[in-house]
Design an enzyme around this catalytic site. Structure first.
Site, PDB file in Angstrom:
ATOM      1  N   ASN A  10     -21.970  -9.789  -7.173  1.00  0.00           N
ATOM      2  CA  ASN A  10     -21.749 -10.653  -6.009  1.00  0.00           C
ATOM      3  C   ASN A  10     -20.277 -11.024  -5.963  1.00  0.00           C
ATOM      4  O   ASN A  10     -19.821 -11.857  -6.742  1.00  0.00           O
ATOM      5  CB  ASN A  10     -22.633 -11.903  -6.131  1.00  0.00           C
ATOM      6  CG  ASN A  10     -22.425 -12.865  -4.982  1.00  0.00           C
ATOM      7  OD1 ASN A  10     -21.712 -12.563  -4.020  1.00  0.00           O
ATOM      8  ND2 ASN A  10     -23.038 -14.036  -5.078  1.00  0.00           N
ATOM      9  N   LYS A  12     -18.752 -12.606  -3.764  1.00  0.00           N
ATOM     10  CA  LYS A  12     -18.577 -13.902  -3.086  1.00  0.00           C
ATOM     11  C   LYS A  12     -17.439 -13.784  -2.056  1.00  0.00           C
ATOM     12  O   LYS A  12     -17.294 -12.746  -1.432  1.00  0.00           O
ATOM     13  CB  LYS A  12     -18.360 -15.010  -4.127  1.00  0.00           C
ATOM     14  CG  LYS A  12     -19.502 -15.028  -5.162  1.00  0.00           C
ATOM     15  CD  LYS A  12     -19.545 -16.243  -6.026  1.00  0.00           C
ATOM     16  CE  LYS A  12     -20.738 -16.166  -6.974  1.00  0.00           C
ATOM     17  NZ  LYS A  12     -20.884 -17.339  -7.813  1.00  0.00           N
ATOM     18  N   HIS A  96     -28.574 -17.980  -2.161  1.00  0.00           N
ATOM     19  CA  HIS A  96     -27.675 -18.274  -3.277  1.00  0.00           C
ATOM     20  C   HIS A  96     -27.450 -19.784  -3.357  1.00  0.00           C
ATOM     21  O   HIS A  96     -27.373 -20.463  -2.337  1.00  0.00           O
ATOM     22  CB  HIS A  96     -26.344 -17.540  -3.092  1.00  0.00           C
ATOM     23  CG  HIS A  96     -25.508 -17.585  -4.329  1.00  0.00           C
ATOM     24  ND1 HIS A  96     -24.766 -18.686  -4.674  1.00  0.00           N
ATOM     25  CD2 HIS A  96     -25.354 -16.692  -5.332  1.00  0.00           C
ATOM     26  CE1 HIS A  96     -24.168 -18.453  -5.838  1.00  0.00           C
ATOM     27  NE2 HIS A  96     -24.508 -17.247  -6.266  1.00  0.00           N
ATOM     28  N   GLU A  98     -24.939 -21.495  -3.892  1.00  0.00           N
ATOM     29  CA  GLU A  98     -23.762 -22.018  -3.179  1.00  0.00           C
ATOM     30  C   GLU A  98     -24.116 -22.303  -1.719  1.00  0.00           C
ATOM     31  O   GLU A  98     -23.658 -23.290  -1.137  1.00  0.00           O
ATOM     32  CB  GLU A  98     -22.598 -21.015  -3.311  1.00  0.00           C
ATOM     33  CG  GLU A  98     -22.014 -21.068  -4.713  1.00  0.00           C
ATOM     34  CD  GLU A  98     -21.416 -19.764  -5.210  1.00  0.00           C
ATOM     35  OE1 GLU A  98     -21.214 -18.836  -4.416  1.00  0.00           O
ATOM     36  OE2 GLU A  98     -21.169 -19.689  -6.437  1.00  0.00           O
ATOM     37  N   GLU A 166     -30.762 -18.092 -11.275  1.00  0.00           N
ATOM     38  CA  GLU A 166     -29.374 -18.465 -11.522  1.00  0.00           C
ATOM     39  C   GLU A 166     -29.281 -19.979 -11.698  1.00  0.00           C
ATOM     40  O   GLU A 166     -29.186 -20.714 -10.699  1.00  0.00           O
ATOM     41  CB  GLU A 166     -28.501 -18.049 -10.341  1.00  0.00           C
ATOM     42  CG  GLU A 166     -28.520 -16.569 -10.048  1.00  0.00           C
ATOM     43  CD  GLU A 166     -27.282 -16.143  -9.278  1.00  0.00           C
ATOM     44  OE1 GLU A 166     -26.559 -15.310  -9.795  1.00  0.00           O
ATOM     45  OE2 GLU A 166     -27.034 -16.690  -8.196  1.00  0.00           O
ATOM     46  N   GLY A 172     -20.311 -19.755 -12.626  1.00  0.00           N
ATOM     47  CA  GLY A 172     -18.860 -19.935 -12.551  1.00  0.00           C
ATOM     48  C   GLY A 172     -18.306 -20.943 -13.539  1.00  0.00           C
ATOM     49  O   GLY A 172     -17.150 -21.348 -13.426  1.00  0.00           O
ATOM     50  N   SER A 212     -22.436 -16.826 -15.276  1.00  0.00           N
ATOM     51  CA  SER A 212     -21.452 -16.578 -16.344  1.00  0.00           C
ATOM     52  C   SER A 212     -21.787 -15.378 -17.224  1.00  0.00           C
ATOM     53  O   SER A 212     -21.474 -15.373 -18.416  1.00  0.00           O
ATOM     54  CB  SER A 212     -21.244 -17.849 -17.178  1.00  0.00           C
ATOM     55  OG  SER A 212     -20.697 -18.878 -16.384  1.00  0.00           O
TER      56      SER A 212
HETATM   57  O1  G3H Z   1     -24.264 -14.583  -7.757  1.00  0.00           O
HETATM   58  C1  G3H Z   1     -23.739 -14.708  -8.857  1.00  0.00           C
HETATM   59  C2  G3H Z   1     -23.751 -15.968  -9.563  1.00  0.00           C
HETATM   60  O2  G3H Z   1     -23.406 -17.024  -8.738  1.00  0.00           O
HETATM   61  C3  G3H Z   1     -23.043 -15.955 -10.871  1.00  0.00           C
HETATM   62  O3  G3H Z   1     -21.658 -16.165 -10.747  1.00  0.00           O
HETATM   63  O4  G3H Z   1     -21.097 -14.813 -12.763  1.00  0.00           O
HETATM   64  O5  G3H Z   1     -19.352 -16.143 -11.578  1.00  0.00           O
HETATM   65  O6  G3H Z   1     -21.153 -17.282 -12.894  1.00  0.00           O
HETATM   66  P1  G3H Z   1     -20.766 -16.112 -12.070  1.00  0.00           P
END
Ligand code: G3H
Length: 249
Positions: A10, A12, A96, A98, A166, A172, A212
């Site tokens: 992802n 983002k 997601h 977010e 997640e 993150g 993460s």
């Molecule tokens: O969609 C992915 C997740 O939000 C994980 O993000 O690997 O940066 O923690 P991250």
């Protein structure tokens, strides 16, 4: 039924044209296990979807990061499931954390979105997960079950659904769930599916972990029996994403 390992990247809201091309080149040159062993899907921002699709190796696929809840029309700024299908984009990420947190997407709205995207022929990576406060108050499973129920209420055919667990506190933050923490929730979630949706679906739906994940911690997480892959954020923009794909074997 054996569940094929799934690794999603992802991206983002990141990237320039040049950066996106660089990531794709890295992926195209990578030696990874075959498509029979691992399914790889990367999810660039909408504006780069067709570019990435045109450049990406044919054994990897692309996903949008969102789509509108129903048929397109007068919804300024939205992108419909029909448009994704028209562009040949096979996957979409829905729900997601977010978007749930920042754009107030409710469980019911996410369930409606998942159902509509599936009805149009898209495959869906549906995201669920608890906040730190919810975990610390002992309500992780209740939260995850409610999020999954809102999807289950609207969906009958789960063939094209991947569930991404997640935990919000791990996204993150560099605070990855331990393999035991991930396995515990995945196992309980599979049991919830068994009790509430059906034994066949519980056995076949892939439950992937996100939060993460990186090149160093992926192997141990991948070794958990109910961890069927990953949804990777930050590390999917880096060459170590290839190591995460390789953790399938
Ligand atoms: O969609 C992915 C997740 O939000 C994980 O993000 O690997 O940066 O923690 P991250």
């Amino acid at each position: 039924m054996a569940r094929k390992f799934f690794v999603g990247g992802n991206w983002k809201c990141n990237g320039t044209t040049e950066e996106v091309k660089k990531i794709v080149t890295t992926l195209n040159e990578a030696e990874v296990p075959s498509h029979d062993v691992v399914e790889v899907v990367v999810s660039p921002p909408f504006v780069f979807l067709t570019l990435v699709k045109s450049l990406l190796r044919s054994d990897f696929h692309v996903a949008a990061q969102n789509c509108w809840v129903r048929k397109g029309g007068a919804f300024t700024g939205e992108v419909s499931a029909e448009m994704l299908v028209n562009l040949g984009i096979p996957w979409v990420i829905i729900g997601h954390s977010e978007r749930r947190a920042l754009l107030n997407e409710s469980n019911e709205f996410v369930g409606d979105k998942v159902a509509y995207a599936l009805s149009q022929g898209l495959k869906v990576i549906a995201c669920i997960g608890e906040t730190l406060e919810q975990r610390e108050s002992g309500s992780t499973m209740a939260v995850v079950a409610a999020q999954t129920k809102a999807i289950a209420d609207k969906v009958t055919n789960w063939d094209n659904v991947v569930l991404a667990y997640e935990p919000v506190w791990a996204i993150g933050t560099g605070k990855v769930a331990t393999p035991a923490q991930a396995q515990e929730v995945h196992c309980e979630l599979r049991e919830w599916l068994n009790q509430n949706v059906g034994a066949d679906i519980a056995a076949s739906v892939r439950i992937i972990y996100g939060g993460s994940v990186n090149g160093a911690n992926c192997k141990e997480l991948a070794g958990q029996p109910d961890v069927d892959g990953f949804l990777v954020g930050g590390a999917s923009l880096k060459p170590e994403f290839v190591d995460i794909i390789k953790s399938a074997t």
